[in-house]
Motif scaffolding. Structure first.
Motif, PDB file in Angstrom:
ATOM      1  N   LEU A   1       0.847  -1.185   0.000  1.00 31.02           N
ATOM      2  CA  LEU A   1       0.000   0.000   0.000  1.00 31.02           C
ATOM      3  C   LEU A   1       0.884   1.237   0.000  1.00 31.02           C
ATOM      4  O   LEU A   1       1.893   1.288   0.691  1.00 31.02           O
ATOM      5  N   SER A   2       0.489   2.233  -0.758  1.00 33.66           N
ATOM      6  CA  SER A   2       1.291   3.457  -0.814  1.00 33.66           C
ATOM      7  C   SER A   2       0.966   4.345   0.384  1.00 33.66           C
ATOM      8  O   SER A   2      -0.089   4.232   0.996  1.00 33.66           O
ATOM      9  N   GLY A   3       1.886   5.224   0.704  1.00 26.62           N
ATOM     10  CA  GLY A   3       1.678   6.151   1.807  1.00 26.62           C
ATOM     11  C   GLY A   3       2.200   5.606   3.115  1.00 26.62           C
ATOM     12  O   GLY A   3       2.775   4.530   3.190  1.00 26.62           O
ATOM     13  N   GLU A   4       1.989   6.380   4.165  1.00 31.99           N
ATOM     14  CA  GLU A   4       2.500   6.038   5.491  1.00 31.99           C
ATOM     15  C   GLU A   4       1.394   5.641   6.468  1.00 31.99           C
ATOM     16  O   GLU A   4       1.656   5.484   7.656  1.00 31.99           O
ATOM     17  N   GLN A   5       0.164   5.453   5.998  1.00 30.21           N
ATOM     18  CA  GLN A   5      -0.938   5.182   6.913  1.00 30.21           C
ATOM     19  C   GLN A   5      -0.744   3.883   7.684  1.00 30.21           C
ATOM     20  O   GLN A   5      -0.927   3.845   8.903  1.00 30.21           O
ATOM     21  N   VAL A   6      -0.369   2.813   7.012  1.00 30.51           N
ATOM     22  CA  VAL A   6      -0.185   1.530   7.679  1.00 30.51           C
ATOM     23  C   VAL A   6       0.961   1.638   8.676  1.00 30.51           C
ATOM     24  O   VAL A   6       0.855   1.157   9.804  1.00 30.51           O
ATOM     25  N   HIS A   7       2.020   2.292   8.278  1.00 27.40           N
ATOM     26  CA  HIS A   7       3.168   2.459   9.175  1.00 27.40           C
ATOM     27  C   HIS A   7       2.759   3.180  10.457  1.00 27.40           C
ATOM     28  O   HIS A   7       3.148   2.778  11.553  1.00 27.40           O
TER      29      HIS A   7
END
Length: 69
Positions: A48-54
């Protein structure tokens, strides 16, 4: 003299491996997916792109000993 009250032990019914196998597979895959998202979902292996999961798993990542900085 009073007699102690005794209860019959409930019968234990064994569960077959055939009945447990689908649930064990499901739980195993769920745990592996969770481990991936906590331990490896960032950088080159990101699905998944972006930093949301992180950001969602950041504290859990450190709690489990995965470096992320």
């Amino acid at each position: 003299m009073a007699h102690p009250i005794t209860a019959a032990a409930p019968a234990v019914t064994p569960i077959s491996v055939k009945a447990i196998a689908p649930w064990a597979l499901f739980v195993g895959l769920l745990m592996l997916t969770l481990l991936y998202f906590v331990g490896a979902e960032q950088g080159a292996t990101a699905l998944l792109s972006g930093e949301q999961v992180h950001e969602w798993v950041h504290d859990g990542r450190h709690l489990l000993g995965f470096p992320c900085h």
